[in-house]
Design a protein around this motif. Structure first.
Motif, short mmCIF file in Angstrom:
data_model
loop_
_atom_site.label_atom_id
_atom_site.label_comp_id
_atom_site.label_asym_id
_atom_site.label_seq_id
_atom_site.Cartn_x
_atom_site.Cartn_y
_atom_site.Cartn_z
N SER A 125 2.05 22.75 -5.39
CA SER A 125 3.21 23.61 -5.63
C SER A 125 3.30 24.11 -7.07
CB SER A 125 4.50 22.85 -5.26
OG SER A 125 4.61 21.67 -6.04
N ARG A 126 2.22 23.99 -7.83
CA ARG A 126 2.26 24.41 -9.23
C ARG A 126 2.52 25.91 -9.38
NH1 ARG A 126 -2.33 22.16 -13.07
NH2 ARG A 126 -0.98 23.25 -14.53
N LYS A 127 2.15 26.69 -8.39
CA LYS A 127 2.37 28.13 -8.48
C LYS A 127 3.86 28.46 -8.55
CE LYS A 127 2.10 28.66 -3.43
NZ LYS A 127 1.39 29.33 -2.32
N LEU A 128 4.69 27.55 -8.08
CA LEU A 128 6.13 27.77 -8.14
C LEU A 128 6.66 27.72 -9.57
CD1 LEU A 128 7.30 25.58 -5.11
CD2 LEU A 128 6.96 28.06 -5.16
N ASP A 129 5.88 27.11 -10.47
CA ASP A 129 6.33 26.97 -11.85
C ASP A 129 6.33 28.29 -12.60
OD1 ASP A 129 6.65 24.31 -11.41
OD2 ASP A 129 4.72 23.74 -12.26
N ARG A 130 5.77 29.34 -12.04
CA ARG A 130 5.80 30.63 -12.69
C ARG A 130 7.19 31.22 -12.71
NH1 ARG A 130 0.55 33.04 -9.41
NH2 ARG A 130 -1.00 31.58 -10.25
N LEU A 151 0.81 -1.22 0.00
CA LEU A 151 0.00 0.00 0.00
C LEU A 151 0.84 1.26 0.00
CD1 LEU A 151 -2.85 -1.00 2.49
CD2 LEU A 151 -2.96 -0.84 0.00
N TRP A 152 2.13 1.13 0.27
CA TRP A 152 3.01 2.29 0.22
C TRP A 152 3.05 2.88 -1.18
CZ3 TRP A 152 7.16 2.20 -3.07
CH2 TRP A 152 7.60 0.95 -3.51
N ILE A 153 2.84 2.04 -2.18
CA ILE A 153 2.84 2.52 -3.57
C ILE A 153 1.68 3.50 -3.79
CG2 ILE A 153 2.62 1.84 -5.99
CD1 ILE A 153 3.86 -0.83 -5.27
N LEU A 154 0.49 3.11 -3.33
CA LEU A 154 -0.68 3.95 -3.50
C LEU A 154 -0.54 5.25 -2.71
CD1 LEU A 154 -3.51 1.27 -3.18
CD2 LEU A 154 -2.20 1.92 -5.19
N LEU A 155 -0.06 5.12 -1.46
CA LEU A 155 0.06 6.29 -0.61
C LEU A 155 1.10 7.27 -1.15
CD1 LEU A 155 -0.97 7.57 1.97
CD2 LEU A 155 0.84 6.36 3.23
N ALA A 156 2.23 6.75 -1.62
CA ALA A 156 3.28 7.61 -2.17
C ALA A 156 2.81 8.31 -3.44
CB ALA A 156 4.54 6.79 -2.45
N ALA A 157 2.09 7.58 -4.29
CA ALA A 157 1.58 8.18 -5.52
C ALA A 157 0.60 9.31 -5.22
CB ALA A 157 0.90 7.12 -6.38
N ALA A 158 -0.32 9.07 -4.28
CA ALA A 158 -1.29 10.10 -3.92
C ALA A 158 -0.61 11.32 -3.31
CB ALA A 158 -2.31 9.52 -2.94
N ALA A 159 0.38 11.09 -2.45
CA ALA A 159 1.09 12.21 -1.82
C ALA A 159 1.88 13.01 -2.84
CB ALA A 159 2.02 11.68 -0.73
N GLY A 160 2.50 12.31 -3.79
CA GLY A 160 3.26 13.00 -4.83
C GLY A 160 2.39 13.86 -5.72
N ILE A 161 1.23 13.32 -6.10
CA ILE A 161 0.30 14.09 -6.93
C ILE A 161 -0.19 15.32 -6.19
CG2 ILE A 161 -1.99 14.04 -8.00
CD1 ILE A 161 -1.45 11.08 -8.64
N ALA A 162 -0.55 15.14 -4.92
CA ALA A 162 -1.03 16.26 -4.12
C ALA A 162 0.04 17.33 -3.97
CB ALA A 162 -1.48 15.76 -2.75
N ALA A 163 1.28 16.91 -3.73
CA ALA A 163 2.37 17.88 -3.58
C ALA A 163 2.63 18.63 -4.88
CB ALA A 163 3.63 17.16 -3.12
N GLY A 164 2.56 17.91 -6.00
CA GLY A 164 2.78 18.56 -7.28
C GLY A 164 1.72 19.59 -7.60
N LEU A 165 0.47 19.24 -7.32
CA LEU A 165 -0.62 20.19 -7.57
C LEU A 165 -0.54 21.39 -6.65
CD1 LEU A 165 -3.61 17.69 -8.04
CD2 LEU A 165 -2.44 19.02 -9.82
#
Length: 238
Positions: free
Chosen positions: A229-234, A213-227
């Motif tokens: 922090s998208r404002k940093l892409d400016r 289940l670490w795979i699912l949890l890590a994927a969800a956390a990574g997606i959430a973090a990416g979304l």
């Protein structure tokens, strides 16, 4: 040879795709060998291990399937986990859709089947940074077909040599090396860096969880973090 508009021909694009993919096979081949051995060790028959490489054609999901099968995890959990792991392919498709929009449905089905990790990594560089061209889908076809061929042959090799591979080779570590290399190539923005770091940290901390289940949890956390922090892409990309 180029066409009248200066675009590369289908043959040139196809050969360029093959050349771009060949270095990545250095990580794919030991990965495939390891899966062949792992599949047999998990109790799968040889024909099923080989067939899975053609039907599923997703290294990470195949390894997860074999590990869960060997651990006698319930089939529903296996299917759900493999399905979530393979969701990344949908993200790959969305990423390259703008460059492949005008293709026929036959081309789209073929390229969707071949659009796996290493093929995507090589083709994305061509699509994003290379010159525009009407035949550039042939580049993806070249990368995908090369990867597919290498994966089938290495999986078959793993099944055939089986236990003859010394444990000292540590082939399982090639999986981590392959995906680390792909990750480095894919990071161009601060949000992508944030997603990678958060997913990596969560993956390490969540290792004790059952059923992978670490795979699912890590994927969800990574997606959430990416979304988040998208404002940093400016700012300037990393």
């Amino acid at each position: 040879m180029s066409d009248s508009k200066g675009d590369l021909s289908a043959g040139d694009e196809f050969r360029s795709g093959i050349r771009a993919e060949l270095p990545l096979l250095l990580g794919v081949v030991p990965f495939g060998l390891m899966f062949g051995v792992l599949g047999l060790a998990a109790g799968l028959p040889a024909w099923a291990v080989v067939a899975m490489s053609s039907i599923v054609f997703g290294g990470a999901s195949q390894v997860v399937f074999a590990q869960l099968w060997g651990a006698h995890v319930p089939p529903t959990v296996i299917c759900a986990t493999v399905g979530v792991v393979n969701l990344r392919h949908a993200l790959y498709s969305a990423s390259v859709a703008e460059w492949l929009r005008g293709l026929s449905w036959r081309w789209k089905i073929l390229l969707a089947y071949l659009l796996t990790d290493e093929a995507y990594a090589a083709a994305l560089v061509r699509f994003r940074d290379g010159p525009p061209g009407a035949q550039r889908h042939w580049f993806l076809f070249g990368t995908g077909l090369t990867l597919w061929s290498g994966w089938q042959l290495s999986t078959l090799g793993g099944v055939l040599i089986g236990a003859a591979i010394p444990a000292s080779w540590s082939l399982d570590f090639s999986i981590a090396l392959t995906f680390i290399a792909l990750l480095v190539l894919a990071i161009h923005r601060r949000s992508e860096m944030s997603a990678a770091l958060v997913a990596g940290i969560v993956a390490v901390l969540a290792q004790p969880l059952p059923y992978k289940l670490w795979i699912l949890l890590a994927a969800a956390a990574g997606i959430a973090a990416g979304l988040a922090s998208r404002k940093l892409d400016r700012k300037e990309p990393v």
